[in-house]
Design a protein around this motif. Structure first.
Motif, PDB file in Angstrom:
ATOM      1  N   GLU A 173       0.825  -1.204   0.000  1.00 27.17           N
ATOM      2  CA  GLU A 173       0.000   0.000   0.000  1.00 27.17           C
ATOM      3  C   GLU A 173       0.863   1.260   0.000  1.00 27.17           C
ATOM      4  OE1 GLU A 173      -2.757  -0.340   3.212  1.00 27.17           O
ATOM      5  OE2 GLU A 173      -3.931  -1.870   2.197  1.00 27.17           O
ATOM      6  N   ARG A 174       1.990   1.228   0.697  1.00 22.99           N
ATOM      7  CA  ARG A 174       2.885   2.381   0.696  1.00 22.99           C
ATOM      8  C   ARG A 174       3.510   2.582  -0.689  1.00 22.99           C
ATOM      9  NH1 ARG A 174       3.858   0.752   6.132  1.00 22.99           N
ATOM     10  NH2 ARG A 174       5.611  -0.564   5.561  1.00 22.99           N
ATOM     11  N   VAL A 175       3.836   1.486  -1.377  1.00 22.68           N
ATOM     12  CA  VAL A 175       4.379   1.582  -2.730  1.00 22.68           C
ATOM     13  C   VAL A 175       3.331   2.181  -3.668  1.00 22.68           C
ATOM     14  CG1 VAL A 175       5.129   0.215  -4.728  1.00 22.68           C
ATOM     15  CG2 VAL A 175       6.089  -0.243  -2.471  1.00 22.68           C
ATOM     16  N   LEU A 176       2.092   1.703  -3.562  1.00 23.75           N
ATOM     17  CA  LEU A 176       1.027   2.248  -4.407  1.00 23.75           C
ATOM     18  C   LEU A 176       0.786   3.723  -4.116  1.00 23.75           C
ATOM     19  CD1 LEU A 176      -1.494  -0.717  -4.445  1.00 23.75           C
ATOM     20  CD2 LEU A 176      -0.213   0.193  -6.387  1.00 23.75           C
ATOM     21  N   LEU A 177       0.857   4.119  -2.873  1.00 29.98           N
ATOM     22  CA  LEU A 177       0.714   5.523  -2.516  1.00 29.98           C
ATOM     23  C   LEU A 177       1.859   6.337  -3.120  1.00 29.98           C
ATOM     24  CD1 LEU A 177      -1.235   7.284  -0.942  1.00 29.98           C
ATOM     25  CD2 LEU A 177       0.276   7.058   1.019  1.00 29.98           C
ATOM     26  N   GLY A 178       3.058   5.795  -3.140  1.00 31.25           N
ATOM     27  CA  GLY A 178       4.190   6.460  -3.791  1.00 31.25           C
ATOM     28  C   GLY A 178       3.990   6.590  -5.291  1.00 31.25           C
ATOM     29  N   VAL A 179       3.426   5.539  -5.915  1.00 33.95           N
ATOM     30  CA  VAL A 179       3.130   5.596  -7.353  1.00 33.95           C
ATOM     31  C   VAL A 179       2.094   6.686  -7.627  1.00 33.95           C
ATOM     32  CG1 VAL A 179       2.055   4.307  -9.247  1.00 33.95           C
ATOM     33  CG2 VAL A 179       3.779   3.218  -7.823  1.00 33.95           C
ATOM     34  N   LEU A 180       1.080   6.761  -6.771  1.00 36.20           N
ATOM     35  CA  LEU A 180       0.073   7.820  -6.933  1.00 36.20           C
ATOM     36  C   LEU A 180       0.706   9.203  -6.823  1.00 36.20           C
ATOM     37  CD1 LEU A 180      -2.918   6.393  -4.880  1.00 36.20           C
ATOM     38  CD2 LEU A 180      -2.965   7.031  -7.290  1.00 36.20           C
ATOM     39  N   ALA A 181       1.571   9.399  -5.855  1.00 33.33           N
ATOM     40  CA  ALA A 181       2.228  10.692  -5.676  1.00 33.33           C
ATOM     41  C   ALA A 181       3.124  11.023  -6.863  1.00 33.33           C
ATOM     42  CB  ALA A 181       3.027  10.698  -4.379  1.00 33.33           C
ATOM     43  N   ALA A 182       3.888  10.045  -7.351  1.00 34.68           N
ATOM     44  CA  ALA A 182       4.768  10.276  -8.495  1.00 34.68           C
ATOM     45  C   ALA A 182       3.960  10.594  -9.751  1.00 34.68           C
ATOM     46  CB  ALA A 182       5.660   9.056  -8.730  1.00 34.68           C
ATOM     47  N   ALA A 183       2.878   9.852  -9.979  1.00 33.51           N
ATOM     48  CA  ALA A 183       2.030  10.120 -11.145  1.00 33.51           C
ATOM     49  C   ALA A 183       1.415  11.508 -11.057  1.00 33.51           C
ATOM     50  CB  ALA A 183       0.935   9.055 -11.260  1.00 33.51           C
ATOM     51  N   GLY A 184       0.972  11.890  -9.870  1.00 35.42           N
ATOM     52  CA  GLY A 184       0.419  13.230  -9.694  1.00 35.42           C
ATOM     53  C   GLY A 184       1.444  14.312  -9.971  1.00 35.42           C
ATOM     54  N   ALA A 185       2.676  14.118  -9.530  1.00 34.28           N
ATOM     55  CA  ALA A 185       3.734  15.106  -9.774  1.00 34.28           C
ATOM     56  C   ALA A 185       4.058  15.217 -11.260  1.00 34.28           C
ATOM     57  CB  ALA A 185       4.983  14.739  -8.983  1.00 34.28           C
ATOM     58  N   ILE A 186       4.140  14.078 -11.940  1.00 36.52           N
ATOM     59  CA  ILE A 186       4.414  14.097 -13.384  1.00 36.52           C
ATOM     60  C   ILE A 186       3.273  14.773 -14.132  1.00 36.52           C
ATOM     61  CG2 ILE A 186       4.650  12.624 -15.425  1.00 36.52           C
ATOM     62  CD1 ILE A 186       6.188  10.658 -13.558  1.00 36.52           C
ATOM     63  N   LEU A 187       2.043  14.435 -13.777  1.00 34.15           N
ATOM     64  CA  LEU A 187       0.894  15.050 -14.444  1.00 34.15           C
ATOM     65  C   LEU A 187       0.821  16.547 -14.165  1.00 34.15           C
ATOM     66  CD1 LEU A 187      -1.802  12.290 -13.941  1.00 34.15           C
ATOM     67  CD2 LEU A 187      -0.687  12.956 -16.075  1.00 34.15           C
ATOM     68  N   PHE A 188       1.193  16.985 -12.973  1.00 31.44           N
ATOM     69  CA  PHE A 188       1.209  18.417 -12.690  1.00 31.44           C
ATOM     70  C   PHE A 188       2.242  19.113 -13.574  1.00 31.44           C
ATOM     71  CE2 PHE A 188       2.559  22.236 -10.466  1.00 31.44           C
ATOM     72  CZ  PHE A 188       1.336  22.870 -10.332  1.00 31.44           C
ATOM     73  N   GLY A 189       3.397  18.491 -13.766  1.00 28.80           N
ATOM     74  CA  GLY A 189       4.392  19.055 -14.673  1.00 28.80           C
ATOM     75  C   GLY A 189       3.867  19.183 -16.089  1.00 28.80           C
ATOM     76  N   LEU A 190       3.134  18.181 -16.538  1.00 22.50           N
ATOM     77  CA  LEU A 190       2.518  18.260 -17.864  1.00 22.50           C
ATOM     78  C   LEU A 190       1.443  19.344 -17.914  1.00 22.50           C
ATOM     79  CD1 LEU A 190       2.104  14.459 -18.711  1.00 22.50           C
ATOM     80  CD2 LEU A 190       3.706  16.073 -19.751  1.00 22.50           C
ATOM     81  N   ALA A 191       0.748  19.535 -16.805  1.00 22.61           N
ATOM     82  CA  ALA A 191      -0.356  20.499 -16.784  1.00 22.61           C
ATOM     83  C   ALA A 191       0.125  21.935 -16.890  1.00 22.61           C
ATOM     84  CB  ALA A 191      -1.188  20.321 -15.512  1.00 22.61           C
ATOM     85  N   VAL A 192       1.284  22.239 -16.371  1.00 24.98           N
ATOM     86  CA  VAL A 192       1.746  23.624 -16.427  1.00 24.98           C
ATOM     87  C   VAL A 192       2.603  23.905 -17.660  1.00 24.98           C
ATOM     88  CG1 VAL A 192       1.569  23.972 -13.946  1.00 24.98           C
ATOM     89  CG2 VAL A 192       3.715  23.157 -14.917  1.00 24.98           C
ATOM     90  N   ALA A 193       2.904  22.891 -18.450  1.00 20.53           N
ATOM     91  CA  ALA A 193       3.646  23.089 -19.691  1.00 20.53           C
ATOM     92  C   ALA A 193       2.694  23.610 -20.771  1.00 20.53           C
ATOM     93  CB  ALA A 193       4.275  21.767 -20.140  1.00 20.53           C
ATOM     94  N   PRO A 194       3.199  24.389 -21.721  1.00 19.69           N
ATOM     95  CA  PRO A 194       2.328  24.877 -22.805  1.00 19.69           C
ATOM     96  C   PRO A 194       1.740  23.717 -23.589  1.00 19.69           C
ATOM     97  CG  PRO A 194       4.442  26.016 -22.821  1.00 19.69           C
ATOM     98  CD  PRO A 194       4.550  24.901 -21.828  1.00 19.69           C
ATOM     99  N   ASP A 195       0.485  23.858 -23.967  1.00 19.72           N
ATOM    100  CA  ASP A 195      -0.188  22.783 -24.690  1.00 19.72           C
ATOM    101  C   ASP A 195       0.007  22.963 -26.184  1.00 19.72           C
ATOM    102  OD1 ASP A 195      -1.691  20.605 -25.295  1.00 19.72           O
ATOM    103  OD2 ASP A 195      -3.368  21.176 -24.040  1.00 19.72           O
ATOM    104  N   THR A 196       0.548  21.943 -26.820  1.00 19.91           N
ATOM    105  CA  THR A 196       0.782  21.999 -28.258  1.00 19.91           C
ATOM    106  C   THR A 196       0.101  20.852 -28.993  1.00 19.91           C
ATOM    107  OG1 THR A 196       2.844  20.776 -27.963  1.00 19.91           O
ATOM    108  CG2 THR A 196       2.994  23.176 -27.995  1.00 19.91           C
ATOM    109  N   SER A 197      -0.701  20.051 -28.296  1.00 19.38           N
ATOM    110  CA  SER A 197      -1.352  18.929 -28.976  1.00 19.38           C
ATOM    111  C   SER A 197      -2.402  19.443 -29.959  1.00 19.38           C
ATOM    112  CB  SER A 197      -1.997  17.985 -27.957  1.00 19.38           C
ATOM    113  OG  SER A 197      -3.100  18.610 -27.344  1.00 19.38           O
ATOM    114  N   TRP A 198      -2.554  18.734 -31.057  1.00 17.01           N
ATOM    115  CA  TRP A 198      -3.481  19.155 -32.097  1.00 17.01           C
ATOM    116  C   TRP A 198      -4.891  19.288 -31.550  1.00 17.01           C
ATOM    117  CZ3 TRP A 198      -7.921  17.255 -34.198  1.00 17.01           C
ATOM    118  CH2 TRP A 198      -8.344  17.836 -35.388  1.00 17.01           C
ATOM    119  N   ASP A 199      -5.325  18.305 -30.791  1.00 14.77           N
ATOM    120  CA  ASP A 199      -6.690  18.288 -30.263  1.00 14.77           C
ATOM    121  C   ASP A 199      -6.967  19.518 -29.401  1.00 14.77           C
ATOM    122  OD1 ASP A 199      -9.193  16.938 -30.041  1.00 14.77           O
ATOM    123  OD2 ASP A 199      -8.633  16.339 -28.019  1.00 14.77           O
ATOM    124  N   ALA A 200      -6.032  19.880 -28.565  1.00 12.64           N
ATOM    125  CA  ALA A 200      -6.226  21.027 -27.680  1.00 12.64           C
ATOM    126  C   ALA A 200      -6.199  22.339 -28.460  1.00 12.64           C
ATOM    127  CB  ALA A 200      -5.161  21.040 -26.598  1.00 12.64           C
TER     128      ALA A 200
END
Length: 180
Positions: free
Chosen positions: A56-83
């Motif tokens: 459970e602690r490993v899964l919680l770490g995976v959740l935290a790491a995924a959230g941090a990576i996604l936050f980094g993607l969220a503040v980067a400029p969006d260049t995807s065609w769809d967006a």
């Protein structure tokens, strides 16, 4: 949830009436948000206990790491065609005209607009109404991913235990569709 849907319909209604600007959308969204909070009543969420075993602690770490990576993607400029072509450009059209209308040369304006009404309000808040974009719509998208992961974790936890719930939340955040 229903609150997102009501707020989207509020923005769409104002747009169809030609009143699509910052203050009317903000006032209605604030009223809907206050009504939603009032409907919750005096309930407070329970404090979760710390994960007991190593998995459970490993899964919680995976959740935290995924959230941090996604936050980094969220503040980067969006260049995807769809967006750039649809999710941000269509709300920019509506903001420029202060109304929702059909753009004959842009077939995406005929699609249902739910998240785009939220993106438009966030674009109005950030002063990006002419160029589209900014971090607001992407952070909103990330918050929706967080709510989906939380919901999956709650359902998985109730059906199969806390470890399964954490795994379900991690799988939602690690999905390739979550960061797009």
């Amino acid at each position: 949830g229903a609150g997102f849907g009501f707020a989207s319909l509020w923005g769409l209604s104002l747009g169809l009436l030609g009143l699509f600007s910052f203050w009317p959308v903000t006032a209605g969204s604030a009223a809907l948000g206050a009504a939603g909070l009032w409907s919750l009543g005096p309930r407070w969420p329970r404090r979760p206990s710390w994960p007991a075993d190593r998995a459970e602690r490993v899964l919680l770490g995976v959740l935290a790491a995924a959230g941090a990576i996604l936050f980094g993607l969220a503040v980067a400029p969006d260049t995807s065609w769809d967006a750039v072509v649809y999710h941000l450009r269509v709300p920019a059209f509506y903001i420029q005209e202060h109304r929702v209308f059909h753009v004959p040369t842009h077939h995406f304006t005929a699609f249902p607009l739910a998240a785009e009404m939220h993106y438009a309000w966030l674009m109005m808040c950030g002063g990006r109404e002419r160029t589209g974009g900014g971090a607001g719509p992407k952070v909103f998208h990330l918050s929706c991913a967080g709510v989906a992961a939380w919901g999956a974790a709650r359902v998985g936890g109730r059906l199969a235990g806390r470890g399964a719930g954490l795994l379900a939340g991690a799988l939602v955040l690690l999905s390739p569709f979550t960061g797009t």
